[in-house]
Design an enzyme around this catalytic site. Structure first.
Site, PDB file in Angstrom:
ATOM      1  N   ASP A  10       0.872  -1.179   0.000  1.00 45.86           N
ATOM      2  CA  ASP A  10       0.000   0.000   0.000  1.00 45.86           C
ATOM      3  C   ASP A  10       0.906   1.226   0.000  1.00 45.86           C
ATOM      4  O   ASP A  10       2.123   1.125   0.197  1.00 45.86           O
ATOM      5  CB  ASP A  10      -0.877  -0.003   1.265  1.00 45.86           C
ATOM      6  CG  ASP A  10      -1.794   1.214   1.329  1.00 45.86           C
ATOM      7  OD1 ASP A  10      -2.422   1.546   0.298  1.00 45.86           O
ATOM      8  OD2 ASP A  10      -1.880   1.848   2.393  1.00 45.86           O
ATOM      9  N   SER A  11       0.278   2.394  -0.188  1.00 41.27           N
ATOM     10  CA  SER A  11       1.044   3.639  -0.128  1.00 41.27           C
ATOM     11  C   SER A  11       1.524   3.924   1.294  1.00 41.27           C
ATOM     12  O   SER A  11       2.431   4.727   1.476  1.00 41.27           O
ATOM     13  CB  SER A  11       0.153   4.789  -0.579  1.00 41.27           C
ATOM     14  OG  SER A  11      -1.001   4.842   0.239  1.00 41.27           O
ATOM     15  N   CYS A  73      -4.219  -1.500  -2.023  1.00 39.17           N
ATOM     16  CA  CYS A  73      -4.368  -0.058  -2.197  1.00 39.17           C
ATOM     17  C   CYS A  73      -5.352   0.143  -3.343  1.00 39.17           C
ATOM     18  O   CYS A  73      -5.087  -0.302  -4.468  1.00 39.17           O
ATOM     19  CB  CYS A  73      -2.999   0.528  -2.545  1.00 39.17           C
ATOM     20  SG  CYS A  73      -3.043   2.258  -3.018  1.00 39.17           S
ATOM     21  N   GLU A 152      -3.780   8.214   8.781  1.00 34.24           N
ATOM     22  CA  GLU A 152      -2.317   8.123   8.989  1.00 34.24           C
ATOM     23  C   GLU A 152      -1.936   8.784  10.321  1.00 34.24           C
ATOM     24  O   GLU A 152      -0.949   8.415  10.947  1.00 34.24           O
ATOM     25  CB  GLU A 152      -1.559   8.806   7.839  1.00 34.24           C
ATOM     26  CG  GLU A 152      -1.645   8.086   6.492  1.00 34.24           C
ATOM     27  CD  GLU A 152      -0.568   7.016   6.281  1.00 34.24           C
ATOM     28  OE1 GLU A 152       0.512   7.119   6.882  1.00 34.24           O
ATOM     29  OE2 GLU A 152      -0.833   6.066   5.518  1.00 34.24           O
ATOM     30  N   CYS A 184     -11.100   2.501  -0.153  1.00 34.74           N
ATOM     31  CA  CYS A 184      -9.714   2.896   0.131  1.00 34.74           C
ATOM     32  C   CYS A 184      -9.333   2.115   1.367  1.00 34.74           C
ATOM     33  O   CYS A 184     -10.111   2.063   2.338  1.00 34.74           O
ATOM     34  CB  CYS A 184      -9.620   4.394   0.407  1.00 34.74           C
ATOM     35  SG  CYS A 184      -8.002   4.897   1.062  1.00 34.74           S
ATOM     36  N   THR A 185      -8.169   1.490   1.345  1.00 32.70           N
ATOM     37  CA  THR A 185      -7.835   0.575   2.437  1.00 32.70           C
ATOM     38  C   THR A 185      -7.503   1.303   3.740  1.00 32.70           C
ATOM     39  O   THR A 185      -7.399   0.664   4.784  1.00 32.70           O
ATOM     40  CB  THR A 185      -6.683  -0.355   2.022  1.00 32.70           C
ATOM     41  OG1 THR A 185      -5.581   0.445   1.569  1.00 32.70           O
ATOM     42  CG2 THR A 185      -7.122  -1.293   0.920  1.00 32.70           C
ATOM     43  N   HIS A 186      -7.354   2.615   3.675  1.00 29.47           N
ATOM     44  CA  HIS A 186      -7.214   3.375   4.927  1.00 29.47           C
ATOM     45  C   HIS A 186      -8.556   3.524   5.659  1.00 29.47           C
ATOM     46  O   HIS A 186      -8.580   3.699   6.873  1.00 29.47           O
ATOM     47  CB  HIS A 186      -6.696   4.795   4.651  1.00 29.47           C
ATOM     48  CG  HIS A 186      -5.214   4.897   4.434  1.00 29.47           C
ATOM     49  ND1 HIS A 186      -4.592   4.422   3.311  1.00 29.47           N
ATOM     50  CD2 HIS A 186      -4.239   5.457   5.192  1.00 29.47           C
ATOM     51  CE1 HIS A 186      -3.298   4.680   3.384  1.00 29.47           C
ATOM     52  NE2 HIS A 186      -3.059   5.308   4.514  1.00 29.47           N
TER      53      HIS A 186
HETATM   54  N1  DGL Z   1      -4.776   3.124   0.976  1.00 30.48           N
HETATM   55  C1  DGL Z   1      -4.848   3.716  -0.270  1.00 30.48           C
HETATM   56  C2  DGL Z   1      -5.993   3.317  -1.118  1.00 30.48           C
HETATM   57  O1  DGL Z   1      -6.572   2.298  -0.867  1.00 30.48           O
HETATM   58  C3  DGL Z   1      -4.182   4.928  -0.665  1.00 30.48           C
HETATM   59  C4  DGL Z   1      -4.325   6.179   0.048  1.00 30.48           C
HETATM   60  C5  DGL Z   1      -3.402   7.205  -0.539  1.00 30.48           C
HETATM   61  O2  DGL Z   1      -2.205   6.954  -0.551  1.00 30.48           O
HETATM   62  O3  DGL Z   1      -3.896   8.246  -0.954  1.00 30.48           O
HETATM   63  O4  DGL Z   1      -6.339   3.972  -2.064  1.00 30.48           O
END
Ligand code: DGL
Length: 268
Positions: A10-11, A73, A152, A184-186
């Site tokens: 992931d990022s 991600c 984050e 979004c995985t966040h």
């Molecule tokens: N966790 C990420 C996603 O699923 C990326 C968030 C990001 O880096 O902007 O898109």
């Protein structure tokens, strides 16, 4: 049987939500995680840049002889999956289609919302997949760029996060969605605030859906790790700031994992 590890990236720390679900469903698998903490967020970047970063991470993960790579991600899944699939000879699991599949089972009124980063929503992939999978669906997508920095920062249950969620999500509620994909995985890290705001709307956590798809894939291909080492060999890597990673990892996984910092420029 294939005892090689699974690569996941992931990022930043968002992919840990996917890692957590994989650990629950596939406790015998060894995982190699890479979080691109030096270059997060990906969501505000162009498709070309996200693909270039993802390519470097693929090369890094392949140096660990992984048997499959999970793009944990949504931004990279929606902007870079097609290029990566044509460039690399390795099975790839992306995070979009598992969430769409779950939405197809959950929605009753066929009005589905999806939230993600700017780059994910701009790609139009979620809406396209929803329209292909659910005939007659009305899909509404909304970018929520402030959610990633809030996650984050570890602001998972916080007034600022709640108010931000209210502002972002009202327009989807006005469309009468009955289900919402966390694209979004966040975002699963903010699920309590999101749930408070959307009430009875069903939440689809793409991290969970993806872990289930990975398990089904390993079984179908007969490449599970049957060595029963109970994940003893998990390794975590980041491109910057190992201390911050440890702090957030504790919050997300409720367990401490040390990460090693690596220089991605070597993996062009
Ligand atoms: N966790 C990420 C996603 O699923 C990326 C968030 C990001 O880096 O902007 O898109």
């Amino acid at each position: 049987m294939d005892s090689r590890p699974i690569g996941v990236f992931d990022s930043g720390i968002g992919g840990l939500t996917v890692i957590g679900e994989i650990m629950k469903l596939l406790p015998d698998e060894e995982l190699i995680y890479f979080g691109d903490t030096a270059r997060v967020p990906y969501g505000s970047k162009s498709a070309e840049t996200v693909t270039k970063f993802s390519r470097q991470i693929f090369n890094f993960l392949l140096s660990y002889n992984v048997k499959v790579i999970v793009i944990a991600c949504s931004t990279a899944s929606s902007n870079s999956y097609d290029s990566l699939q044509s460039e690399f000879d390795i099975p790839i699991i992306e995070v979009l289609s598992p969430g769409v599949e779950d939405a197809a089972h959950v929605t009753r009124n066929k009005i589905v919302g999806v939230i993600g980063t700017e780059a994910t929503i701009r790609s139009g992939k979620y809406v396209k997949l929803l329209e292909e999978r659910i005939p007659g669906v009305r899909a509404f997508a909304k970018a929520c760029p402030l959610f990633v920095p809030l996650a984050e920062e570890g602001w998972t249950q916080n007034t600022v996060t709640r108010i931000t969620a209210e502002i972002y999500l009202q327009e989807l509620l006005d469309k009468e969605i009955d289900s919402l994909i966390l694209g979004c995985t966040h975002y699963p890290l903010l699920v309590d605030c999101i749930r408070d705001v959307i009430g009875p709307v069903k939440i689809i956590n793409a991290a969970e859906s993806t872990a289930r798809k990975l398990k089904a894939y390993l079984i179908k291909q007969d490449i599970q790790n049957k060595a029963h080492k109970l994940g003893g060999g998990h390794r975590f890597f980041v491109s910057d700031n190992t201390d911050k990673f440890r702090r957030i990892c504790n919050l997300v996984m409720r367990q401490t994992y040390e990460a090693q910092k690596i220089d991605l420029e070597k993996y062009l």
